[in-house]
Scaffold this motif. Structure first.
Motif, PDB file in Angstrom:
ATOM      1  N   LEU A 166      34.801  85.772  58.770  1.00 27.11           N
ATOM      2  CA  LEU A 166      35.739  86.661  59.458  1.00 27.11           C
ATOM      3  C   LEU A 166      35.234  88.101  59.485  1.00 27.11           C
ATOM      4  N   GLY A 167      34.550  88.512  58.429  1.00 28.79           N
ATOM      5  CA  GLY A 167      34.061  89.878  58.339  1.00 28.79           C
ATOM      6  C   GLY A 167      32.923  90.195  59.292  1.00 28.79           C
ATOM      7  N   SER A 168      32.334  89.170  59.906  1.00 30.43           N
ATOM      8  CA  SER A 168      31.231  89.395  60.844  1.00 30.43           C
ATOM      9  C   SER A 168      31.698  89.493  62.286  1.00 30.43           C
ATOM     10  N   ARG A 169      32.963  89.237  62.518  1.00 30.18           N
ATOM     11  CA  ARG A 169      33.415  89.095  63.906  1.00 30.18           C
ATOM     12  C   ARG A 169      33.535  90.428  64.645  1.00 30.18           C
ATOM     13  N   CYS A 170      33.755  91.517  63.936  1.00 29.31           N
ATOM     14  CA  CYS A 170      33.910  92.795  64.620  1.00 29.31           C
ATOM     15  C   CYS A 170      32.587  93.259  65.215  1.00 29.31           C
ATOM     16  N   TRP A 171      31.514  93.315  64.409  1.00 29.07           N
ATOM     17  CA  TRP A 171      30.224  93.763  64.965  1.00 29.07           C
ATOM     18  C   TRP A 171      29.762  92.810  66.064  1.00 29.07           C
TER      19      TRP A 171
END
Length: 247
Positions: free
Chosen positions: A207-212
């Protein structure tokens, strides 16, 4: 009275925990997997604002399959590198980075010279670069090495074909396939799981990779004459909800 106090305590600690998670997600997902000390770092690490980048992108109802796609339409494999960027990197690492794939690996892994004879490959004898160490997969918590990674096209070539690239001239398709803005070294398994899916069908498991990931996709869509399905636009806009500028 004791129960009431306990409920308030649980509410307070839950609020603190949620706030901490929100702050964490607001900060570190914006970090690009690539280092920022390389010639094209400005293009890769620019302030990728999803709303701004998507504002002028043509939106379509859905992706329609366009016949005729083949990988060769985007060039015969990875492009050979040349020009001032190659010269700068060769001087920096004291070794050669002959293709776009090598350049992308150099943005994420440690680089060392490697004795190399060009006899088997047909290339001139020279000292090539080797990529050492391991990194966290940009799409998951998995630890990967260069040998066990694939170079992913964030906007897959087959998807780009359906969204407008079928109409491009060969030179633009080749440039697209080799643009560092649209490339990242990732787990081979996750790259294959993704295949040619767009964000409405696939997002990084972490989930933490979805913004970039969403920010880079939006930048690619804004850079090239591509049309984007409405569902995918909606999904991209939802990935950085903790930062006002991307809403």
């Amino acid at each position: 009275m004791g129960i009431s106090i306990r409920i308030r305590e649980l509410f307070f600690f839950s609020l603190v925990a949620l706030t901490a998670v929100g702050v964490g997600l607001a900060l570190w997902p914006f970090i690009s997997p690539q280092r920022s000390d390389l010639p094209w770092s400005t293009a890769i690490n620019m302030d990728l604002n999803i709303a701004d980048n998507l504002r002028e992108v043509p939106v379509i109802e859905k992706r329609e399959k366009i016949p005729g796609y083949k990988r060769e339409a985007f060039g015969d494999g990875w492009a050979r590198t040349s020009g001032p960027d190659l010269m700068a990197l060769s001087a920096k690492y004291h070794c050669l980075l002959p293709t776009t794939r090598d350049l992308i690996l150099a943005t994420q892994f440690a680089v060392q010279p490697n004795d190399f004879s060009g006899a088997k490959s047909g290339r001139p004898a020279a000292q090539s670069c080797k990529f050492i160490g391991s990194i966290r997969d940009p799409y998951s918590p998995e630890i990967i090495t260069a040998k066990k990674s694939d170079i992913d096209h964030l906007v897959p070539l087959a998807a780009a074909w359906d969204l407008g690239a079928a109409e491009w001239d060969p030179a633009l398709r080749k440039a697209f396939a080799n643009d560092p803005l649209n490339l990242v070294a990732v787990s081979a398994q996750h790259n294959r799981d993704k295949s040619d899916k767009l964000p409405a069908q696939w997002l990084p498991p972490d989930l933490g990779s979805r913004c970039w990931y969403a920010r880079r996709l939006a930048a690619v869509f804004a850079t090239y004459p591509l049309r984007v399905p409405q569902k995918d636009v909606s999904v991209l806009r939802q990935q950085c909800i903790f930062r006002k500028t991307t809403n």
